[in-house]
Write a protein that holds these residues in place. Sequence first.
Motif, mmCIF file in Angstrom:
data_model
loop_
_atom_site.group_PDB
_atom_site.id
_atom_site.type_symbol
_atom_site.label_atom_id
_atom_site.label_comp_id
_atom_site.label_asym_id
_atom_site.label_seq_id
_atom_site.Cartn_x
_atom_site.Cartn_y
_atom_site.Cartn_z
ATOM 1 N N ILE A 45 -2.256 -11.313 -8.043
ATOM 2 C CA ILE A 45 -0.898 -11.011 -8.488
ATOM 3 C C ILE A 45 0.095 -11.775 -7.628
ATOM 4 C CG2 ILE A 45 0.794 -9.154 -8.787
ATOM 5 C CD1 ILE A 45 -1.773 -7.338 -9.159
ATOM 6 N N VAL A 46 -0.159 -11.846 -6.327
ATOM 7 C CA VAL A 46 0.557 -12.742 -5.424
ATOM 8 C C VAL A 46 -0.482 -13.685 -4.841
ATOM 9 C CG1 VAL A 46 1.945 -12.969 -3.345
ATOM 10 C CG2 VAL A 46 2.341 -11.040 -4.898
ATOM 11 N N THR A 47 -0.341 -14.960 -5.088
ATOM 12 C CA THR A 47 -1.345 -15.937 -4.667
ATOM 13 C C THR A 47 -1.171 -16.307 -3.200
ATOM 14 O OG1 THR A 47 0.001 -17.866 -5.188
ATOM 15 C CG2 THR A 47 -1.298 -16.897 -6.995
ATOM 16 N N PRO A 48 -2.197 -16.891 -2.574
ATOM 17 C CA PRO A 48 -2.049 -17.353 -1.191
ATOM 18 C C PRO A 48 -0.903 -18.342 -1.024
ATOM 19 C CG PRO A 48 -4.365 -17.335 -1.824
ATOM 20 C CD PRO A 48 -3.576 -17.053 -3.064
ATOM 21 N N GLU A 49 -0.707 -19.216 -2.011
ATOM 22 C CA GLU A 49 0.363 -20.208 -1.924
ATOM 23 C C GLU A 49 1.733 -19.533 -1.969
ATOM 24 O OE1 GLU A 49 -3.374 -21.832 -3.003
ATOM 25 O OE2 GLU A 49 -2.194 -20.309 -4.088
ATOM 26 N N GLU A 50 1.885 -18.534 -2.814
ATOM 27 C CA GLU A 50 3.155 -17.815 -2.909
ATOM 28 C C GLU A 50 3.440 -17.042 -1.632
ATOM 29 O OE1 GLU A 50 3.087 -17.138 -7.769
ATOM 30 O OE2 GLU A 50 2.250 -15.616 -6.412
ATOM 31 N N ALA A 51 2.392 -16.416 -1.070
ATOM 32 C CA ALA A 51 2.566 -15.683 0.183
ATOM 33 C C ALA A 51 2.937 -16.636 1.320
ATOM 34 C CB ALA A 51 1.297 -14.911 0.523
ATOM 35 N N LEU A 52 2.336 -17.819 1.328
ATOM 36 C CA LEU A 52 2.625 -18.801 2.371
ATOM 37 C C LEU A 52 4.076 -19.280 2.289
ATOM 38 C CD1 LEU A 52 1.455 -20.467 4.709
ATOM 39 C CD2 LEU A 52 0.802 -22.205 3.034
ATOM 40 N N ARG A 53 4.560 -19.512 1.074
ATOM 41 C CA ARG A 53 5.957 -19.937 0.912
ATOM 42 C C ARG A 53 6.922 -18.852 1.368
ATOM 43 N NH1 ARG A 53 4.076 -22.272 -3.999
ATOM 44 N NH2 ARG A 53 4.833 -20.460 -5.170
ATOM 45 N N ALA A 54 6.605 -17.601 1.037
ATOM 46 C CA ALA A 54 7.481 -16.498 1.443
ATOM 47 C C ALA A 54 7.516 -16.370 2.954
ATOM 48 C CB ALA A 54 7.012 -15.203 0.804
ATOM 49 N N ALA A 55 6.367 -16.561 3.597
ATOM 50 C CA ALA A 55 6.305 -16.443 5.057
ATOM 51 C C ALA A 55 7.110 -17.534 5.738
ATOM 52 C CB ALA A 55 4.853 -16.486 5.518
ATOM 53 N N LYS A 56 7.199 -18.693 5.105
ATOM 54 C CA LYS A 56 7.928 -19.813 5.700
ATOM 55 C C LYS A 56 9.435 -19.720 5.442
ATOM 56 C CE LYS A 56 4.269 -23.339 5.650
ATOM 57 N NZ LYS A 56 3.851 -24.649 5.094
ATOM 58 N N ASN A 57 9.818 -19.314 4.232
ATOM 59 C CA ASN A 57 11.218 -19.400 3.834
ATOM 60 C C ASN A 57 12.057 -18.197 4.264
ATOM 61 O OD1 ASN A 57 10.616 -21.848 2.626
ATOM 62 N ND2 ASN A 57 10.160 -20.903 0.637
ATOM 63 N N LYS A 58 11.478 -17.004 4.288
ATOM 64 C CA LYS A 58 12.165 -15.782 4.729
ATOM 65 C C LYS A 58 13.511 -15.601 4.020
ATOM 66 C CE LYS A 58 9.983 -15.839 9.272
ATOM 67 N NZ LYS A 58 10.155 -15.827 10.743
ATOM 68 N N ALA A 59 13.425 -15.131 2.797
ATOM 69 C CA ALA A 59 14.617 -14.925 1.980
ATOM 70 C C ALA A 59 15.496 -13.830 2.558
ATOM 71 C CB ALA A 59 14.199 -14.567 0.556
ATOM 72 N N LYS A 60 16.780 -13.899 2.259
ATOM 73 C CA LYS A 60 17.725 -12.883 2.713
ATOM 74 C C LYS A 60 17.867 -11.802 1.644
ATOM 75 C CE LYS A 60 20.369 -16.092 5.578
ATOM 76 N NZ LYS A 60 21.707 -16.686 5.860
ATOM 77 N N GLY A 61 18.534 -10.717 2.013
ATOM 78 C CA GLY A 61 18.757 -9.639 1.073
ATOM 79 C C GLY A 61 17.688 -8.563 1.157
ATOM 80 N N LYS A 62 17.846 -7.539 0.299
ATOM 81 C CA LYS A 62 16.935 -6.393 0.309
ATOM 82 C C LYS A 62 16.554 -6.010 -1.117
ATOM 83 C CE LYS A 62 19.188 -4.529 4.453
ATOM 84 N NZ LYS A 62 19.954 -3.386 5.036
ATOM 85 N N LYS A 63 15.448 -5.316 -1.227
ATOM 86 C CA LYS A 63 15.013 -4.730 -2.481
ATOM 87 C C LYS A 63 14.548 -3.302 -2.218
ATOM 88 C CE LYS A 63 13.373 -8.707 -5.185
ATOM 89 N NZ LYS A 63 12.164 -9.334 -5.807
ATOM 90 N N THR A 64 14.679 -2.472 -3.232
ATOM 91 C CA THR A 64 14.199 -1.091 -3.119
ATOM 92 C C THR A 64 13.054 -0.889 -4.094
ATOM 93 O OG1 THR A 64 16.371 -0.258 -2.423
ATOM 94 C CG2 THR A 64 14.794 1.337 -3.327
ATOM 95 N N TRP A 65 11.923 -0.495 -3.559
ATOM 96 C CA TRP A 65 10.731 -0.189 -4.353
ATOM 97 C C TRP A 65 10.642 1.336 -4.466
ATOM 98 C CZ3 TRP A 65 6.418 -4.041 -4.925
ATOM 99 C CH2 TRP A 65 6.796 -5.319 -4.498
ATOM 100 N N THR A 66 10.444 1.842 -5.672
ATOM 101 C CA THR A 66 10.362 3.288 -5.878
ATOM 102 C C THR A 66 8.976 3.660 -6.405
ATOM 103 O OG1 THR A 66 12.736 3.462 -6.313
ATOM 104 C CG2 THR A 66 11.346 5.270 -7.075
ATOM 105 N N PHE A 67 8.384 4.629 -5.744
ATOM 106 C CA PHE A 67 7.035 5.083 -6.106
ATOM 107 C C PHE A 67 7.052 6.586 -6.367
ATOM 108 C CE2 PHE A 67 6.509 1.268 -3.602
ATOM 109 C CZ PHE A 67 5.493 0.583 -4.252
ATOM 110 N N VAL A 68 6.183 7.010 -7.263
ATOM 111 C CA VAL A 68 6.004 8.430 -7.563
ATOM 112 C C VAL A 68 4.516 8.756 -7.439
ATOM 113 C CG1 VAL A 68 6.039 10.175 -9.389
ATOM 114 C CG2 VAL A 68 8.044 8.733 -9.016
ATOM 115 N N ALA A 69 4.214 9.867 -6.770
ATOM 116 C CA ALA A 69 2.823 10.321 -6.613
ATOM 117 C C ALA A 69 2.752 11.814 -6.919
ATOM 118 C CB ALA A 69 2.322 10.048 -5.199
#
Length: 777
Positions: free
Chosen positions: A285-309
């Motif tokens: 779902i998230v590939t190694p290449e995508e994870a590597l780019r995210a680790a290098k670029n470090k985007a700004k801003g925030k997101k909220t993830w909501t979970f229900v259990a």
Amino acid sequence: MKHFLFASGLLLSLAAPALAQENIDKSKFRQLAQELPTPNTYRTASGAPGHEYWQQRADYNIKAELNDDNQSLIGSETITYTNLSPDVLTYLWVQLDQNIFEKNSMTSLTRSTKIPEKPTFGVAEALAEQTFDGGYKIKSVKDANGKALPYIINFTMMRIDLPQPLKPKQSVKFSIDWSNLINDQKKQGGRGGYEFFPEDGNYEYQMAQWFPRMAVYDDVNGWQHKQFLGTGEFALPFGDYKVSLTVPADHVVASTGELQNEDVLTSTQRNRLAQAKKANKPVLIVTPEEALRAAKNKAKGKKTWTFVAKDVRDFAWASSRKFIWDAMNVNYAGKNTLAMSYYPKEGNPLWGQYSTEVVAHTIKVYSKFTIDYPYPVAISVHGAVGGMEYPMISFNGGRPEKDGSYTERTKYGMISVIIHEVGHNFFPMIINSDERQWTWMDEGLNTFVQYLAEQEWQRDYPSSRGEPRNMTTYMKMDKSMQQPIMTNSESVTQLGNNAYGKPATALNILRETVLGRKLFDYAFKEYARRWAFKHPMPADFFRTMEDASGTDLDWFWRGWFYTTDHVEQELTGVKWYAVDTKNPEVENARRRAEINEAPKSLSQQRNLQDIPKTLLDAKPELKDFYNTYDPLAVTAESKAQYQKYVQSLTPEERALLEKGLNFYEVSIKNNGGLVMPVVVQMTFQDGSNQLVRIPAEIWRYNDQEITKVFVTEKPVVSFLLDPFQETADINMDNNAYPQRAQPSRFELFKQQPQAITPNPLQRQMQQQPQAAPTSNR
């Protein structure tokens, strides 16, 4: 061999010694009446929940924000606590487990320390006053109307005083606002925390025990408010959770529960996730290449993830921009579960190849032996240290070398820890035992089923725990270094052996040797069914296993769980008897063979050389009747006597006499104190063998020494106790007759300088570079 003649009727008397009255209370087979609580309307004598069984409920609505700049957390929670007990409550207890990281926590105050003769700077730093202050900073505790509630903090427990008593069937709603620093797992330890990756300047957060949680109030203990010192884990009530987690915008979050706002994912990731829900192999779902780019670029801003259990006893999550994410569907008994793994590139190639497959395998095997897995997801998250479990999510170690190679130990260690931690979904996340008091009820039972799952993963999987022979080193240790399994976790000196290995071994022996698989598996599954989503105690497990198997096991629980006795059966002797047939043709030939086969003495052997000719050899005229008389010759008179004897026997007696049976009286001592079944293997003269299993009740009249008569048609050449090492006998040297020593090896070597040797996979990679592991599947 001794021969004996049965009198008419061919009776063999086996008298049982009478039990002296004064020894009854000391019997290893006495009932556990004094040790177990009296059954009542909440918990029955059969081990099932009673018709008035009750348990409390705590529902949570939590909002939290992760600060990636200073590794801290700010949180606010609203708890709805429902009193389903028959009692009126005037206060509530909340667990503050993160307070073990306070400067003056009970954990640090009660930790025994010592200065070595030559302390290093590292030792001095460790002994210095703790500078990290990771305990909760409680900002407010308020009721539903926003009015402050009085509270007091006692180390890792907080009492909240209610403005009015909470009556049965009533609920109370209150909120807690807090903040805390997140601990560095490698430096401060802990079951959650963060790992820093200096190579790319990123963090991975594994958030466990991260929010104030309700303590358990039950019919056995009242409030379970025993302090958390770091070892004894958690007793928690069930409830529903809605959790909103605000994290850096490029982080990927793994969590207990189901994601409610998939718009935090890209459209590509959502499509992959939909594909994974139907796949029987892991889908990225998230590939190694995508994870590597995210680790290098470090985007700004925030997101909220909501979970229900729904119906969970806890909630945990992990967050990082480094995460690779894969998933696949698991279908068991018609129900679909999404098995998922989250891991940084440092986990590959092991994690991409194995983790999610292990999660899926664990769900299937545990469901087979307990109850069908009820939750929608099951997650494995990779971290640098250890392993820890929570509903639907677990944090697991097992990291390859930087070059991608790994040892066999690393591979199987990773697979085992994932099985173990994912398996904890069943014990204690669903079958919700009190971990703070009875560690073995979750760790021991889980380690046992882990062993079963490992053996279904690979033939002859190298399981470290479960096999009885693997427990003998611990059980033969001095008793001063052991505690009974029924000991509180904070008082155990060897938690791994005591709470994991020994109970797992006991259950394996109970399954294989005492009950057999059919009886055991049914009873074990019944225990899981009865106590799923409830709070079982040791007596509930003991009683259910006996009730569902139809077997009195009090002797087994007493020996394995309440004492430090061990198994040490010694085969002290064998007496061989055979029936005297009275047939001169048979008996005289047997006696002649015995004489001829008897070894000559040393003097006789030397006389053959030193005395070439005796006097009678030189003068045969000196011989008389007795020099030629053969006492073993078969005569007409002896034949007639035999026929007369045979005619006096009944047909049944005659048939028994003609079988030529062998009778072996075997003596066995119980040197270890722990009564167990006796497993005897007899090897016959023709090379065949026979296995005899004798229930442990053979020790009920005398638990120190027994004798047992074995009757065979073929002569036995050897006896062996516990031939498959299934009873955890700590000394196999005295288990054989004739006695035989256990083989061992010693190595001759020359002292050489220590050198770092490559692991086998590294050597293969050096020889064949093209065989280097890939970063992912």
